[in-house]
Design a protein around this motif. Sequence first.
Motif, PDB file in Angstrom:
ATOM      1  N   GLY A   1       0.808  -1.218   0.000  1.00 27.51           N
ATOM      2  CA  GLY A   1       0.000   0.000   0.000  1.00 27.51           C
ATOM      3  C   GLY A   1       0.836   1.260   0.000  1.00 27.51           C
ATOM      4  O   GLY A   1       0.404   2.298  -0.512  1.00 27.51           O
ATOM      5  N   TYR A   2       2.038   1.205   0.578  1.00 25.92           N
ATOM      6  CA  TYR A   2       2.933   2.360   0.550  1.00 25.92           C
ATOM      7  C   TYR A   2       3.608   2.497  -0.812  1.00 25.92           C
ATOM      8  O   TYR A   2       3.773   3.598  -1.323  1.00 25.92           O
ATOM      9  N   VAL A   3       4.010   1.389  -1.421  1.00 26.62           N
ATOM     10  CA  VAL A   3       4.673   1.437  -2.729  1.00 26.62           C
ATOM     11  C   VAL A   3       3.709   1.937  -3.788  1.00 26.62           C
ATOM     12  O   VAL A   3       4.002   2.904  -4.511  1.00 26.62           O
ATOM     13  N   LEU A   4       2.545   1.303  -3.894  1.00 20.71           N
ATOM     14  CA  LEU A   4       1.537   1.709  -4.875  1.00 20.71           C
ATOM     15  C   LEU A   4       0.188   1.168  -4.418  1.00 20.71           C
ATOM     16  O   LEU A   4      -0.042  -0.045  -4.487  1.00 20.71           O
ATOM     17  N   PRO A   5      -0.704   2.029  -3.932  1.00 20.10           N
ATOM     18  CA  PRO A   5      -2.017   1.545  -3.463  1.00 20.10           C
ATOM     19  C   PRO A   5      -2.800   0.869  -4.585  1.00 20.10           C
ATOM     20  O   PRO A   5      -2.561   1.107  -5.778  1.00 20.10           O
ATOM     21  N   ASN A   6      -3.736   0.029  -4.180  1.00 25.05           N
ATOM     22  CA  ASN A   6      -4.496  -0.758  -5.153  1.00 25.05           C
ATOM     23  C   ASN A   6      -5.269   0.118  -6.123  1.00 25.05           C
ATOM     24  O   ASN A   6      -5.296  -0.143  -7.335  1.00 25.05           O
ATOM     25  N   HIS A   7      -5.930   1.159  -5.615  1.00 27.80           N
ATOM     26  CA  HIS A   7      -6.757   1.975  -6.507  1.00 27.80           C
ATOM     27  C   HIS A   7      -5.905   2.731  -7.518  1.00 27.80           C
ATOM     28  O   HIS A   7      -6.327   2.954  -8.663  1.00 27.80           O
TER      29      HIS A   7
END
Length: 746
Positions: A498-504
């Motif tokens: 979630g910190y690297v690249l959130p799902n949305h």
Amino acid sequence: MFCPGFKDVDAFVKRGLGGVVAATKASGLLPQAGDEFDFYRSFPGFQDFCAVQGERLLHCMSQLMQHHGCRSFMKDRSKLTGLEERFDLVIESNDVILEKVGIMLDEASGVTRSQPVMPAGYQPPRIVVSSWNRKGNDHSGETFHLLHAKNIQRPQLKFKEKVDNSNTPFVAKIFVKPNAIKPLPSCELTKLQKERPEDLDVPPALADFIHQLRTQEHMDDMFSHPYQYELEHLVMPEILRSRPDPQLYKPLAETSCTFIETLEDLVALNEKLAKTTEFAVDLEHHSYRSFLGITCLMQISTREEDFIIDTLELRSEMYILNESFTDPTIVKVFHGADSDIEWLQKDFGVYVVNMFDTHHAARSLNLGRNSLDHLLKLYCSVDSNKRYQLADWRIRPLPEEMLKYAQADTHYLLYVYDRVRADLFDAANGQSNLIQVVWSKSKDLCLKKYVKPIFTEESYMELHRKQKKSFNSQQLVAFRLLFSWRDKLAREEDESTGYVLPNHMMMKIAEELPKEPQGIIACCNPTPPLVRQQINELHQLIKQAREIPLLKVSEIYVLHNVTLLTLLQSESTLFGPHDTSHVSESDLMELSLQGRVILLFLLKEDEGVGNSGHLTVAQQKACSILESFENPFRMYLPSKDIHISKNAKYDPSTKIYEISNRWKLQSIEKQQKEAQAKQEAKKQAKKAKGIYRLEVCTPAGPVGPIKVSCVVGLIFSVACGSWKPAHCRQEWDEARLKRINLRIKE
């Protein structure tokens, strides 16, 4: 008064929450969908009751929607599409209401949304406002200094043992097993792989089989629960079989709380816990800036005092507590221990034997709400403040308010443990059967094993199914590549996905497929730091996905898990994999073409991962099958990697000339055989139709038409049983033709 009948907001909220809870309980008593509901529906009284209550509910919902300015025509709907339209109205109204609630909460917290609209990718400096760093009822504006997460030194850098984020299964960290009935395995797998303890007189095949069995046995021991045998043979203590007399807790302000951050203090605590009969435990965990998460704090409470352990400082020494945590004579009291059990195993190698979970006790008592807040309010009349529940527990030193919050989590838990046990005995008419049920569920939780997240080639499909979005082939490949990139980077940097690249944001990038790096940044607001650092690599992944052949959603029947055989499946329930009796040739040709297209798409997709480029055996076979459609003589031609001279096919001494000449000769023979077969087929067709030619000749030469035996050069054609002259020198009348016909037949 806040409103008629309510003196303040708390009374209004309490009344509304009670109504919601009562309605939820009442809805659970309704007949279940299916045969039970259909049975009740057959009674006219039940039908009338459902109709009346349904109208009341729709009217109430319409009034709520009108109050919030939403469309509210809940009743005026067609019978065909009315249900779907009502669902859409409810979803739309919920979005509007929740948006208003969010705005009001932001305004109450001091965060305003009256910010100017900035271009995509621009990030203005923001002031982080936290609700916990203001004193409760003091309006003087005095705040406590809170370090933001990016200013905190990462505790992983101080760990003596490096965090293992590798894509391998989790191996238990325990190397000493206190209170053991069955000891830990003495042999390690690495030793077994080097040594072959089989006897030399055993045949080699049998020796290999024995070695595999022994290796598999120790593999099972390595990944099994270390205390599985002890837990399976554990018997409920006698102290739980009798109704307790609740022992009142000490006031929080009068109870000593010790903060433990040295090894000597931890050893002293373990000795104190070993002398008790029960103690309460809770954990504080952080998961945003770590791939697997970090347990930052442990709270332990006895009847006399409370302890808070700095698990970041004592991470490598926490295994000492196994002596008390695995003692079957000591009851460990948790509330909602599903995650706590896994965190103890993952970070410290600590296991729990003989636990009592008050969450399962609350469920057995049917209290409606099973949270610790509700139990504290019900049994202790304490209003728990959960504003620090999502705080960053990596902060050192911890503020006094956060320490008080952590202490309160376990301070009252032993008293709650006494009260729920007493209520369980009362609910069971003085018997211990409900206690036995709760204790058995708690024991099952102790048997729970931590499972490390493992990345596979199909891991992205689970998230894609949850998002419920339809992607074409390019978007799906982009999503897979982004998912793989995110997992790899998160493991290397020890950051959460979630910190690297959130799902949305990842779904947005895969859906838009930006052509430029600025487009990727525009899809992320705010842009994650690692995305900004790796923007060029992400751009290359998106370019790679855009090169995939574009297929519509309806054409993607198979994605790795489904074989191409399902393309031939008929709608008939009696269809078999080799049954094509109900499928037309045109359908088979169409499905075969679709299968080739999908096979090509899957091969291209696998080749586009960006790895070493080597294909598996299955992929190589699929490539050869695909190439056989393009060139049926592919097997007789040399490899593409071998250079062939253009003059080789004209040189009689080369193999290429021999192969091509052989195919030419075979093609000529085939053409001759086909021509002969056509002639034979024509003759057979003529015989089937009954066509013959008859030629009558005599040595005397042509004579007058007096006798049949004197006819020369007379040719007849027989067609459909009647005789007619095809060529003759004389003309014949019909009567003579009939007589000739009879004589020839005789």
